[in-house]
Design a protein around this motif. Structure first.
Motif, PDB file in Angstrom:
ATOM      1  N   ILE A  86       3.489   2.069   9.171  1.00  0.00           N
ATOM      2  CA  ILE A  86       3.099   0.691   9.504  1.00  0.00           C
ATOM      3  C   ILE A  86       3.082   0.523  11.018  1.00  0.00           C
ATOM      4  O   ILE A  86       2.150  -0.045  11.582  1.00  0.00           O
ATOM      5  N   ALA A  87       4.110   1.025  11.672  1.00  0.00           N
ATOM      6  CA  ALA A  87       4.206   0.923  13.129  1.00  0.00           C
ATOM      7  C   ALA A  87       3.001   1.583  13.803  1.00  0.00           C
ATOM      8  O   ALA A  87       2.398   1.014  14.715  1.00  0.00           O
ATOM      9  N   GLU A  88       2.648   2.762  13.334  1.00  0.00           N
ATOM     10  CA  GLU A  88       1.509   3.475  13.918  1.00  0.00           C
ATOM     11  C   GLU A  88       0.204   2.723  13.685  1.00  0.00           C
ATOM     12  O   GLU A  88      -0.630   2.616  14.582  1.00  0.00           O
ATOM     13  N   LYS A  89       0.051   2.189  12.499  1.00  0.00           N
ATOM     14  CA  LYS A  89      -1.185   1.475  12.151  1.00  0.00           C
ATOM     15  C   LYS A  89      -1.352   0.186  12.953  1.00  0.00           C
ATOM     16  O   LYS A  89      -2.462  -0.178  13.335  1.00  0.00           O
ATOM     17  N   LEU A  90      -0.241  -0.518  13.199  1.00  0.00           N
ATOM     18  CA  LEU A  90      -0.294  -1.807  13.888  1.00  0.00           C
ATOM     19  C   LEU A  90       0.003  -1.695  15.391  1.00  0.00           C
ATOM     20  O   LEU A  90       0.023  -2.717  16.086  1.00  0.00           O
ATOM     21  N   PHE A  91       0.257  -0.480  15.862  1.00  0.00           N
ATOM     22  CA  PHE A  91       0.543  -0.247  17.287  1.00  0.00           C
ATOM     23  C   PHE A  91       1.755  -1.046  17.769  1.00  0.00           C
ATOM     24  O   PHE A  91       1.727  -1.682  18.829  1.00  0.00           O
ATOM     25  N   ILE A  92       2.809  -1.018  16.961  1.00  0.00           N
ATOM     26  CA  ILE A  92       4.087  -1.635  17.316  1.00  0.00           C
ATOM     27  C   ILE A  92       5.183  -0.603  17.063  1.00  0.00           C
ATOM     28  O   ILE A  92       4.941   0.432  16.440  1.00  0.00           O
ATOM     29  N   SER A  93       6.391  -0.878  17.524  1.00  0.00           N
ATOM     30  CA  SER A  93       7.477   0.083  17.326  1.00  0.00           C
ATOM     31  C   SER A  93       8.018   0.006  15.898  1.00  0.00           C
ATOM     32  O   SER A  93       7.873  -1.003  15.206  1.00  0.00           O
ATOM     33  N   GLU A  94       8.634   1.097  15.492  1.00  0.00           N
ATOM     34  CA  GLU A  94       9.249   1.144  14.164  1.00  0.00           C
ATOM     35  C   GLU A  94      10.371   0.097  14.064  1.00  0.00           C
ATOM     36  O   GLU A  94      10.569  -0.525  13.016  1.00  0.00           O
ATOM     37  N   GLY A  95      11.081  -0.122  15.162  1.00  0.00           N
ATOM     38  CA  GLY A  95      12.137  -1.133  15.184  1.00  0.00           C
ATOM     39  C   GLY A  95      11.588  -2.531  14.950  1.00  0.00           C
ATOM     40  O   GLY A  95      12.208  -3.343  14.268  1.00  0.00           O
ATOM     41  N   THR A  96      10.414  -2.802  15.504  1.00  0.00           N
ATOM     42  CA  THR A  96       9.774  -4.106  15.298  1.00  0.00           C
ATOM     43  C   THR A  96       9.393  -4.277  13.833  1.00  0.00           C
ATOM     44  O   THR A  96       9.577  -5.350  13.261  1.00  0.00           O
ATOM     45  N   VAL A  97       8.896  -3.208  13.224  1.00  0.00           N
ATOM     46  CA  VAL A  97       8.564  -3.265  11.788  1.00  0.00           C
ATOM     47  C   VAL A  97       9.821  -3.569  10.992  1.00  0.00           C
ATOM     48  O   VAL A  97       9.810  -4.420  10.096  1.00  0.00           O
ATOM     49  N   LYS A  98      10.916  -2.906  11.315  1.00  0.00           N
ATOM     50  CA  LYS A  98      12.183  -3.145  10.607  1.00  0.00           C
ATOM     51  C   LYS A  98      12.607  -4.604  10.738  1.00  0.00           C
ATOM     52  O   LYS A  98      13.081  -5.209   9.769  1.00  0.00           O
ATOM     53  N   ASN A  99      12.421  -5.182  11.930  1.00  0.00           N
ATOM     54  CA  ASN A  99      12.766  -6.583  12.119  1.00  0.00           C
ATOM     55  C   ASN A  99      11.911  -7.491  11.245  1.00  0.00           C
ATOM     56  O   ASN A  99      12.415  -8.455  10.656  1.00  0.00           O
ATOM     57  N   TYR A 100      10.618  -7.189  11.155  1.00  0.00           N
ATOM     58  CA  TYR A 100       9.739  -7.981  10.295  1.00  0.00           C
ATOM     59  C   TYR A 100      10.123  -7.828   8.827  1.00  0.00           C
ATOM     60  O   TYR A 100      10.134  -8.809   8.081  1.00  0.00           O
ATOM     61  N   VAL A 101      10.444  -6.608   8.412  1.00  0.00           N
ATOM     62  CA  VAL A 101      10.850  -6.393   7.019  1.00  0.00           C
ATOM     63  C   VAL A 101      12.119  -7.184   6.719  1.00  0.00           C
ATOM     64  O   VAL A 101      12.225  -7.839   5.673  1.00  0.00           O
ATOM     65  N   THR A 102      13.060  -7.169   7.639  1.00  0.00           N
ATOM     66  CA  THR A 102      14.291  -7.946   7.462  1.00  0.00           C
ATOM     67  C   THR A 102      13.984  -9.428   7.343  1.00  0.00           C
ATOM     68  O   THR A 102      14.540 -10.123   6.482  1.00  0.00           O
ATOM     69  N   SER A 103      13.077  -9.922   8.168  1.00  0.00           N
ATOM     70  CA  SER A 103      12.678 -11.329   8.109  1.00  0.00           C
ATOM     71  C   SER A 103      12.056 -11.665   6.760  1.00  0.00           C
ATOM     72  O   SER A 103      12.360 -12.697   6.149  1.00  0.00           O
ATOM     73  N   GLU A 143       0.820  -1.211   0.000  1.00  0.00           N
ATOM     74  CA  GLU A 143       0.000   0.000   0.000  1.00  0.00           C
ATOM     75  C   GLU A 143       0.856   1.264   0.000  1.00  0.00           C
ATOM     76  O   GLU A 143       0.338   2.367  -0.079  1.00  0.00           O
ATOM     77  N   GLY A 144       2.170   1.082   0.110  1.00  0.00           N
ATOM     78  CA  GLY A 144       3.090   2.206   0.050  1.00  0.00           C
ATOM     79  C   GLY A 144       3.402   2.856   1.383  1.00  0.00           C
ATOM     80  O   GLY A 144       3.986   3.946   1.418  1.00  0.00           O
ATOM     81  N   LEU A 145       3.044   2.208   2.480  1.00  0.00           N
ATOM     82  CA  LEU A 145       3.297   2.787   3.801  1.00  0.00           C
ATOM     83  C   LEU A 145       4.766   2.654   4.193  1.00  0.00           C
ATOM     84  O   LEU A 145       5.426   1.658   3.857  1.00  0.00           O
ATOM     85  N   SER A 146       5.251   3.652   4.895  1.00  0.00           N
ATOM     86  CA  SER A 146       6.620   3.624   5.427  1.00  0.00           C
ATOM     87  C   SER A 146       6.637   2.781   6.693  1.00  0.00           C
ATOM     88  O   SER A 146       5.585   2.432   7.243  1.00  0.00           O
ATOM     89  N   ASN A 147       7.839   2.479   7.178  1.00  0.00           N
ATOM     90  CA  ASN A 147       7.951   1.727   8.431  1.00  0.00           C
ATOM     91  C   ASN A 147       7.249   2.453   9.566  1.00  0.00           C
ATOM     92  O   ASN A 147       6.571   1.834  10.387  1.00  0.00           O
ATOM     93  N   ARG A 148       7.405   3.760   9.622  1.00  0.00           N
ATOM     94  CA  ARG A 148       6.770   4.550  10.681  1.00  0.00           C
ATOM     95  C   ARG A 148       5.245   4.449  10.585  1.00  0.00           C
ATOM     96  O   ARG A 148       4.558   4.270  11.596  1.00  0.00           O
TER      97      ARG A 148
END
Length: 62
Positions: free
Chosen positions: A22-39, A15-20
């Protein structure tokens, strides 16, 4: 292959969302999003998140 959370993140990347955003939408930290993206990158063998968006958008998996 992908967890439910990874699938959510793939959808939001497509959908074109940035990590930030995504983090806000899913109520998780930006670092957690980065970890998922890396995975996701490791599981697919892609090098960039743009490749995730292009592949999954074209394949209709989102």
């Amino acid at each position: 292959m992908f967890s439910e959370r990874e699938k959510e993140i793939i959808k939001l990347i497509c959908e074109g969302l940035s990590n930030r955003e995504i983090a806000e939408k899913l109520f998780i930290s930006e670092g957690t999003v980065k970890n998922y993206v890396t995975s996701i990158l490791n599981k697919t063998g892609f090098k960039h998140r743009t490749q995730i968006a292009v592949y999954f958008s074209k394949s209709g998996l989102t």
